[in-house]
Design a protein around this motif. Sequence first.
Motif, short mmCIF file in Angstrom:
data_model
loop_
_atom_site.label_atom_id
_atom_site.label_comp_id
_atom_site.label_asym_id
_atom_site.label_seq_id
_atom_site.Cartn_x
_atom_site.Cartn_y
_atom_site.Cartn_z
N MET A 1 0.86 -1.18 0.00
CA MET A 1 0.00 0.00 0.00
C MET A 1 0.90 1.23 0.00
N VAL A 2 0.44 2.30 -0.62
CA VAL A 2 1.29 3.47 -0.77
C VAL A 2 0.46 4.74 -0.65
N GLY A 3 1.08 5.76 -0.08
CA GLY A 3 0.52 7.11 -0.06
C GLY A 3 1.36 8.00 -0.95
N ILE A 4 0.72 8.89 -1.68
CA ILE A 4 1.41 9.72 -2.68
C ILE A 4 1.15 11.19 -2.37
N ASP A 5 2.24 11.95 -2.23
CA ASP A 5 2.16 13.39 -2.04
C ASP A 5 2.66 14.07 -3.30
N LEU A 6 1.77 14.75 -4.01
CA LEU A 6 2.13 15.44 -5.25
C LEU A 6 2.84 16.74 -4.94
N GLY A 7 3.79 17.11 -5.79
CA GLY A 7 4.55 18.33 -5.56
C GLY A 7 5.10 18.90 -6.84
N LEU A 8 5.91 19.94 -6.70
CA LEU A 8 6.51 20.62 -7.83
C LEU A 8 8.01 20.38 -7.92
N LYS A 9 8.71 20.42 -6.79
CA LYS A 9 10.14 20.11 -6.80
C LYS A 9 10.34 18.67 -7.25
N ASP A 10 9.60 17.76 -6.63
CA ASP A 10 9.49 16.38 -7.10
C ASP A 10 8.07 16.18 -7.58
N LEU A 11 7.90 15.43 -8.65
CA LEU A 11 6.56 15.21 -9.17
C LEU A 11 5.66 14.59 -8.11
N PHE A 12 6.19 13.60 -7.41
CA PHE A 12 5.50 13.07 -6.24
C PHE A 12 6.49 12.31 -5.37
N GLY B 1 11.41 12.61 -9.60
CA GLY B 1 11.74 13.98 -9.98
C GLY B 1 10.78 14.56 -11.01
N ASN B 2 10.66 15.86 -10.98
CA ASN B 2 9.81 16.58 -11.94
C ASN B 2 10.66 16.93 -13.17
N ARG C 1 5.05 14.71 -21.60
CA ARG C 1 4.39 14.71 -20.30
C ARG C 1 3.48 13.49 -20.14
N MET C 2 2.63 13.25 -21.14
CA MET C 2 1.67 12.16 -21.03
C MET C 2 2.37 10.80 -21.06
N ASP C 3 3.44 10.67 -21.82
CA ASP C 3 4.18 9.41 -21.86
C ASP C 3 4.75 9.07 -20.48
N ARG C 4 5.33 10.07 -19.83
CA ARG C 4 5.91 9.83 -18.50
C ARG C 4 4.83 9.52 -17.47
N LEU C 5 3.73 10.27 -17.51
CA LEU C 5 2.65 10.05 -16.54
C LEU C 5 2.03 8.66 -16.71
N HIS C 6 1.86 8.22 -17.94
CA HIS C 6 1.30 6.89 -18.18
C HIS C 6 2.22 5.80 -17.64
N LYS C 7 3.50 5.95 -17.84
CA LYS C 7 4.45 4.95 -17.35
C LYS C 7 4.49 4.91 -15.82
N LEU C 8 4.48 6.08 -15.19
CA LEU C 8 4.53 6.13 -13.74
C LEU C 8 3.23 5.60 -13.12
N SER C 9 2.09 5.98 -13.68
CA SER C 9 0.82 5.51 -13.13
C SER C 9 0.67 4.01 -13.30
N ARG C 10 1.14 3.48 -14.41
CA ARG C 10 1.08 2.03 -14.61
C ARG C 10 1.97 1.30 -13.61
N TRP D 1 -0.84 17.16 -12.56
CA TRP D 1 -1.40 16.44 -11.41
C TRP D 1 -2.75 15.82 -11.73
N GLY D 2 -3.62 16.61 -12.37
CA GLY D 2 -4.97 16.12 -12.66
C GLY D 2 -4.96 14.90 -13.55
N ALA D 3 -4.14 14.93 -14.60
CA ALA D 3 -4.05 13.79 -15.52
C ALA D 3 -3.48 12.57 -14.81
N PHE D 4 -2.52 12.79 -13.93
CA PHE D 4 -1.89 11.68 -13.21
C PHE D 4 -2.90 10.97 -12.30
N VAL D 5 -3.66 11.73 -11.53
CA VAL D 5 -4.65 11.13 -10.63
C VAL D 5 -5.75 10.45 -11.42
#
Length: 381
Positions: free
Chosen positions: A178-189, A198-199, A245-254, A288-292
């Motif tokens: 189980m994991v908790g995720i804190d979204l940010g700007l310095k680090d993506l999450f 990293g962002n 952006r979308m390529d990275r978010l898809h890989k991370l979310s998967r 952030w919105g696309a990632f969630v």
Amino acid sequence: MTKRAYKYRFYPTPEQEQLLARTFGCVRFVYNSVLRYRTDAFYERKEKVGYVAANAYLTALKKTPEVVFLNEVSSVPLQQCLRHQQTAFKNFFEGRTKYPAFKSKRHRQSAEFTRSAFKYRDGQLFLAKCKEPLAIRWSRELPSEPTTVTVSKDSAGRYFVSCLCEFEPETLPVTPKMVGIDLGLKDLFVTSDGHRIGNPRHTANYAAKLAKAQRALSKKTLGSKNRAKARQKVARVHAKISDCRMDRLHKLSRQIVNENQVICVESLKVKNMLRNPSLAKSISDAGWGAFVRQLEYKAAWAGRQLSAIDQWYPSSKRCSGCGHVVDALPLQVRAWTCPECAVEHDRDVNAAINIKAAGLAVLALGENVSGMGHVSLSSSR
């Protein structure tokens, strides 16, 4: 069975390109004409025009000699654009979106075809009034025959086809993680395990190239062909940024969905955060919105659980050890010591741990976990 859209790029022939250009133009013309008719009917005669009346207006419109060109393309995309407009009005009256806007030829163009206006046979897709199949770059096979097909052209001049198909989602094996995720700007999450992603700051990476293209665009004469070419160069840079952006978010979310059974995130109001002029550009670039959103539907397909906690929960200000909440924690403070238990906290890791604990409480209690009232962006992060 679940419906899912599969998007591919295709390369039209000159004849197909002309047909699609006429189709896009007719769809845009019908949408704007009916929208003007419905708007004028309300403001001038206080009449509310529904889908049936709009459809009757389109039928009468196609019989006028001035718009005989509407008969040169398939009638299905014209009909579908009215259905989309009706959905837009429904969302507006229910308070979810703004009033429907007129379509512009400089933005993304699209046309939707139902089964009566296309044929899918032996891995080839034929559109209505088109003799040759679309030259689609099939990156993967379709799970079933499409129910609807949407053809689009973006502002960079690229053509795409989106096939809506029914598929059976594959449930992943149960895992205890189980994991908790804190979204940010310095680090993506940052995760509750202490991992930092990293962002990449895609917009900043292409800032020089984008600025050069925009300067060239500003020097071109209005209405000239050179200006149209320069505008497309700017659009291609924006498309490159968006694709990265979308390529990275898809890989991370998967990756997150594959590794964790329960995923806990914050219910952020990104649109409200974009009102902050100093952070709006960075927040938009982070996605952030696309990632969630990706985590949400991918978790549902894989049989995982996504828990969203209250946006006002003080995840950063609460000590993950003793539960003490500090009065204020400015955004520039990245590490702090709890005055009660003297434990040193990394701001982001502490927030991720609290998000995980609150998310698990939401699942266990079946209700949301609220914080200590409404707080500002700087203090809640």
